[in-house]
Design an enzyme around this catalytic site. Structure first.
Site, PDB file in Angstrom:
ATOM      1  N   CYS A  32       8.704 -52.032 -27.944  1.00 17.35           N
ATOM      2  CA  CYS A  32       7.872 -52.276 -29.139  1.00 17.35           C
ATOM      3  C   CYS A  32       7.638 -50.920 -29.825  1.00 17.35           C
ATOM      4  CB  CYS A  32       6.564 -52.936 -28.717  1.00 17.35           C
ATOM      5  SG  CYS A  32       5.476 -53.266 -30.096  1.00 17.35           S
TER       6      CYS A  32
ATOM      7  N   GLU B 242     -37.085 -33.504 -34.034  1.00 17.38           N
ATOM      8  CA  GLU B 242     -36.381 -32.751 -35.083  1.00 17.38           C
ATOM      9  C   GLU B 242     -35.225 -33.586 -35.626  1.00 17.38           C
ATOM     10  OE1 GLU B 242     -33.836 -29.634 -32.602  1.00 17.38           O
ATOM     11  OE2 GLU B 242     -35.878 -29.751 -31.912  1.00 17.38           O
TER      12      GLU B 242
ATOM     13  N   TYR C 130     -30.456 -25.054 -33.282  1.00 15.83           N
ATOM     14  CA  TYR C 130     -31.479 -25.906 -32.674  1.00 15.83           C
ATOM     15  C   TYR C 130     -31.618 -25.794 -31.161  1.00 15.83           C
ATOM     16  CZ  TYR C 130     -27.199 -28.688 -32.618  1.00 15.83           C
ATOM     17  OH  TYR C 130     -25.901 -29.114 -32.472  1.00 15.83           O
TER      18      TYR C 130
ATOM     19  N   CYS D   6       3.354 -60.409 -31.466  1.00 15.26           N
ATOM     20  CA  CYS D   6       3.233 -59.025 -31.930  1.00 15.26           C
ATOM     21  C   CYS D   6       3.809 -58.881 -33.347  1.00 15.26           C
ATOM     22  CB  CYS D   6       3.977 -58.102 -30.965  1.00 15.26           C
ATOM     23  SG  CYS D   6       4.014 -56.405 -31.534  1.00 15.26           S
TER      24      CYS D   6
ATOM     25  N   ASP E 212     -25.749 -33.910 -38.881  1.00 15.93           N
ATOM     26  CA  ASP E 212     -24.456 -34.558 -38.695  1.00 15.93           C
ATOM     27  C   ASP E 212     -23.330 -33.644 -39.175  1.00 15.93           C
ATOM     28  OD1 ASP E 212     -22.665 -36.443 -38.044  1.00 15.93           O
ATOM     29  OD2 ASP E 212     -23.022 -37.727 -39.770  1.00 15.93           O
TER      30      ASP E 212
ATOM     31  N   LYS F  20     -31.462 -34.839 -36.418  1.00 17.83           N
ATOM     32  CA  LYS F  20     -30.138 -34.731 -35.802  1.00 17.83           C
ATOM     33  C   LYS F  20     -29.162 -34.471 -36.945  1.00 17.83           C
ATOM     34  CE  LYS F  20     -27.086 -37.040 -32.520  1.00 17.83           C
ATOM     35  NZ  LYS F  20     -25.869 -36.558 -33.084  1.00 17.83           N
TER      36      LYS F  20
ATOM     37  N   CYS G 122       0.396 -56.598 -26.595  1.00 15.41           N
ATOM     38  CA  CYS G 122       1.823 -56.877 -26.634  1.00 15.41           C
ATOM     39  C   CYS G 122       2.376 -56.253 -25.356  1.00 15.41           C
ATOM     40  CB  CYS G 122       2.455 -56.231 -27.868  1.00 15.41           C
ATOM     41  SG  CYS G 122       4.245 -56.142 -27.736  1.00 15.41           S
TER      42      CYS G 122
ATOM     43  N   CYS H 268       7.117 -56.457 -32.969  1.00 15.68           N
ATOM     44  CA  CYS H 268       8.358 -56.771 -32.240  1.00 15.68           C
ATOM     45  C   CYS H 268       8.506 -58.261 -31.957  1.00 15.68           C
ATOM     46  CB  CYS H 268       8.423 -55.965 -30.944  1.00 15.68           C
ATOM     47  SG  CYS H 268       7.254 -56.543 -29.704  1.00 15.68           S
TER      48      CYS H 268
ATOM     49  N   LYS I  73     -30.719 -42.843 -33.309  1.00 18.86           N
ATOM     50  CA  LYS I  73     -29.784 -42.876 -34.435  1.00 18.86           C
ATOM     51  C   LYS I  73     -30.322 -43.800 -35.522  1.00 18.86           C
ATOM     52  CE  LYS I  73     -25.884 -41.588 -34.150  1.00 18.86           C
ATOM     53  NZ  LYS I  73     -24.630 -41.200 -33.588  1.00 18.86           N
TER      54      LYS I  73
HETATM   55  S1  IVH Z   1     -29.696 -30.444 -28.941  1.00 15.56           S
HETATM   56  C1  IVH Z   1     -28.204 -30.508 -24.475  1.00 15.56           C
HETATM   57  N1  IVH Z   1     -30.543 -30.795 -31.382  1.00 15.56           N
HETATM   58  O1  IVH Z   1     -25.854 -33.829 -31.506  1.00 15.56           O
HETATM   59  C2  IVH Z   1     -28.519 -30.966 -25.852  1.00 15.56           C
HETATM   60  N2  IVH Z   1     -28.307 -31.459 -30.895  1.00 15.56           N
HETATM   61  O2  IVH Z   1     -24.991 -35.781 -29.159  1.00 15.56           O
HETATM   62  C3  IVH Z   1     -28.109 -30.030 -26.897  1.00 15.56           C
HETATM   63  N3  IVH Z   1     -27.080 -32.313 -32.828  1.00 15.56           N
HETATM   64  O3  IVH Z   1     -23.510 -32.015 -29.659  1.00 15.56           O
HETATM   65  C4  IVH Z   1     -28.128 -30.567 -28.248  1.00 15.56           C
HETATM   66  N4  IVH Z   1     -28.707 -32.075 -34.291  1.00 15.56           N
HETATM   67  O4  IVH Z   1     -23.864 -31.343 -32.076  1.00 15.56           O
HETATM   68  C5  IVH Z   1     -29.522 -30.946 -30.544  1.00 15.56           C
HETATM   69  N5  IVH Z   1     -31.446 -31.000 -33.508  1.00 15.56           N
HETATM   70  C6  IVH Z   1     -30.426 -31.141 -32.676  1.00 15.56           C
HETATM   71  C7  IVH Z   1     -29.181 -31.660 -33.099  1.00 15.56           C
HETATM   72  C8  IVH Z   1     -28.142 -31.816 -32.166  1.00 15.56           C
HETATM   73  C9  IVH Z   1     -27.433 -32.455 -34.115  1.00 15.56           C
HETATM   74  C10 IVH Z   1     -25.752 -32.683 -32.296  1.00 15.56           C
HETATM   75  C11 IVH Z   1     -25.071 -31.653 -31.443  1.00 15.56           C
HETATM   76  C12 IVH Z   1     -24.792 -32.315 -30.139  1.00 15.56           C
HETATM   77  C13 IVH Z   1     -24.908 -33.760 -30.465  1.00 15.56           C
HETATM   78  C14 IVH Z   1     -25.435 -34.491 -29.253  1.00 15.56           C
END
Ligand code: IVH
Length: 665
Positions: free
Chosen positions: A427, A110, A222, A403, A114, A112, A421, A406, A309
């Site tokens: 400082c 799925e 999610y 530095c 942001d 991720k 430093c 200072c 990522k």
């Molecule tokens: S599952 C135990 N699913 O990514 C795992 N997280 O680094 C629970 N995030 O803190 C997270 N999209 O804020 C999950 N499809 C997705 C996500 C997701 C974004 C974020 C979430 C989490 C961070 C993990």
């Protein structure tokens, strides 16, 4: 139909229209008609205050009341995901899961998202609490602000949802809303948000929920958590959640092979640019909850999921100058000053050059065309130089020897990349940085003292160290520019209140190198007082779980310094907590020493948390999942069938609540 009946009818209708519009993207009525119904409901509710309901659609407009957020402890900690950046690492993850499970499995892929994560709790189909991630253990209660987000249901639809459950997701500011907001802020000469993520988390923490309502946030959910979930798979549970009214992304796919996972990644790496919200990767989750439980968690993240990522976006621009910043520890950060360039939705003018080795490795000249990348962090970094474009450039960039603040000579500790430093008592940015850290929210949380005030107090000669804060006098503050009696009282009250801050946070606030929040917690728990910690030897420190040589050496060095010991004495005299609160020793036994105990089911006499505390106080360890190492299961009513089965297979004793209490008697 009387007024009260009409109120109920309107509420139901408006909830349905909200869902149609914000979740399904399929409105049945126009905006005007919607507003009309809403106004009718508002009028009727005003006329009938006895019908007030915290989950009425009218609550979504927010309130003008200012408030501070209360902290709520998460029932299940909010962990993060391990990050990977290459297909090879995804392959490693897949193969590790395959080996550990040793049976067929599916991976749910799925997006991720942001934004900023949120945990929503529903009871009897009603939203009762919304809490931010915070430090993972506890977060801010932002329920009123979250109620203004139209795609989050206040009341669930359909049926089949558990009586009580938590659902987690991401609060997002869609790109269009973000762009409009920044245009407006530019017009008003207000500081711009760097990206939609900052805009969303900033908005969620606003004190005034009616402003939050105007910012048009959105949310994707999610992750479903609870004792009695509808299905045995993550994907299936999320489809159920969608039926209850949650916005669940339809970009979810169950993959039965590594090839399918990689295909999904390739496709969405490109296609994500057409999505209305920011995404920064793909999340891979083992779909079966049973298999998830088998794989378990590390201290920080689940073993059953990872994030892949996306490659950060790159831009090319000219390097004009390198300046140097001094942090609170004295670490010097070189900063590249650049011709402004557009990068992943924002304008970049400065980028980190990290340290002398990186500069050397880049073979950098002033005037060079450099590549800038935005990683996960907010500060972009220089990742390369376009040497082909190098002509008429200026001097080679040479790291400074003294530095910039200072003038003291810089030094480099063995095994470290940064220059420091060492003038830590005189400082200015180091002193100010230490004080800023000390007063910050996660440390002593002193209200009314921000970066600017600390700077002002320092410039005016009122404070030279954190201990000076405790000898500040009202009139000295009140006579300063932009201060007055009221701010002085406020600040002094904040300082007074800080004397009650727990020892673990004081330890973090001291700013000992490498002693972050978690390390401070561990040290406080083990050594219980600053005196015991100060006396600890290197060997004793290293014996503590999660304390390595680097941290241990830094602690020894800190306490070896006479100036730091004096500082601690002054803080102690001022009344700052230098030890953990006295504990009632009689409650502590070693009856459960060496035992790993799983808690499962619903209990009659005490809450789960109370049982957890009892286990710990009696020397035992509460663990999340059943394994060969589990000593016994403390079982209440309705222990899950999969847990029962596993316990049976491994021959683990199941102990009832009464038996357990008797054991501890
Ligand atoms: S599952 C135990 N699913 O990514 C795992 N997280 O680094 C629970 N995030 O803190 C997270 N999209 O804020 C999950 N499809 C997705 C996500 C997701 C974004 C974020 C979430 C989490 C961070 C993990």
């Amino acid at each position: 139909m009387n007024d009260v009946e009409r109120i109920y009818q309107l509420r139901e209708e408006l909830h349905r229209h909200n869902h149609n519009y914000y979740v399904l993207n399929a409105p049945e009525i126009g905006d005007q008609e919607f507003d009309f119904l809403m106004r009718e409901l508002q009028d009727l509710e005003e006329k009938h205050p006895e019908c007030k309901d915290d989950n009425s659609p009218t609550m979504r407009v927010g309130s003008d009341l200012n408030k501070n957020f209360t902290q709520v402890v998460h029932k299940y900690p909010m962990l993060s995901l391990a990050n990977t950046y290459s297909e090879a690492e995804v392959t490693d993850f897949y193969n590790r899961v395959k080996k550990d499970l040793n049976e067929d499995f599916e991976i749910c892929c799925e997006m991720k998202f942001d934004g900023t994560s949120i945990s929503l709790t529903y009871e009897e189909g009603k939203l009762v609490r919304a809490v931010t991630r915070g430090d993972g253990t506890q977060g801010d209660d932002v329920t009123d602000n979250v109620k203004t987000i139209r795609s989050i249901p206040l009341i669930l639809r359909g049926e089949g949802y558990p009586r009580e459950f938590e659902i987690r997701g991401e609060i997002l500011m869609p790109w269009v809303v973000f762009e409009q907001l920044n245009e407006e802020r530019e017009r008003k000469e207000e500081p711009l948000f760097a990206n939609p993520r900052n805009a969303a988390s900033g908005t969620l923490k606003l004190q005034n929920s009616s402003v939050v309502a105007s910012r048009k946030l959105d949310a994707y959910l999610y992750y479903l958590l609870g004792e009695e979930l509808p299905a045995g798979g993550h994907y299936e549970n999320m489809q159920e959640a969608a039926q209850w009214g949650f916005k669940v992304s339809d970009i979810m796919r169950k993959c039965a092979s590594l090839e399918e996972v990689i295909d999904f990644i390739h496709f969405w790496d490109v296609e994500r640019k057409n999505l209305p919200v920011a995404t920064d990767g793909i999340v891979l989750k083992v779909n079966s909850l049973r298999q998830q439980r088998n794989l378990g968690f590390t201290a920080k993240s689940p073993r059953w999921a990872i994030a892949y990522k996306f490659q950060a976006e790159r831009a090319c621009t000219r390097l004009n100058k390198v300046t140097y910043q001094v942090g609170r520890t004295g670490a010097i950060t070189p900063v590249a000053n650049l011709d402004p360039v557009q990068l992943a939705g924002t304008v970049v003018k400065r980028a980190s050059l990290h340290n002398a080795d990186i500069i050397e490795g880049l073979d950098l000249y002033i005037g060079d065309m450099v590549y800038v990348e935005k990683g996960g962090e907010i500060i972009p970094k220089i990742v390369g130089v376009d040497k082909e474009a190098r002509f008429m450039v200026g001097d080679k960039v040479k790291f400074i020897t003294h530095c910039p603040e200072c003038g003291s000579p810089l030094t480099r500790y063995e095994g470290e990349a940064a220059h420091y430093c060492t003038n830590d008592t005189a400082c200015p940015p180091q002193i100010k940085g230490k004080i800023e850290h000390f007063v910050s929210r996660k440390a002593m949380n002193i209200d009314g003292l921000g970066v600017e005030t600390v700077d002002q107090f320092y410039q005016e000669g009122l404070i030279h160290s954190i201990a000076d804060l405790y000898s500040l006098k009202g009139p000295d503050i009140a006579r300063l520019d932009r201060m007055g009696k009221k701010s002085a009282i406020n600040i002094l009250e904040g300082i007074r209140a800080s004397k009650e801050v727990s020892f673990e946070r004081v330890l973090f606030a001291l700013g000992i190198r490498f002693v972050g929040e978690t390390t401070a917690k561990i040290l406080a728990k083990v050594f219980r007082s600053i005196d015991a910690l100060a006396e600890a030897t290197l060997e004793e420190l290293i014996q503590v779980d999660e304390i390595g040589t680097r941290i241990a050496q830094s602690i020894i060095q800190y306490f070896a310094d006479e100036k730091n010991r004096e500082l601690i004495e002054r803080l102690r005299e001022a009344g700052v907590q230098m030890a953990m609160e006295q504990i009632d020793i009689s409650e502590y036994t070693d009856k459960l020493a060496g035992k790993s105990i799983v808690i499962s089911g619903v209990f009659a006499h005490h809450s789960r948390d109370e049982y957890k505390e009892m286990i710990e106080k009696n020397g035992g360890k509460n663990v999340g999942s059943i394994s060969k190492k589990t000593s016994f299961i403390l079982a209440g009513e309705n222990m899950g069938p999969s847990k029962l089965e596993k316990a049976g297979k491994l021959g683990i004793q199941i102990m009832s609540e009464d038996e357990f209490l008797k054991l501890l008697e």
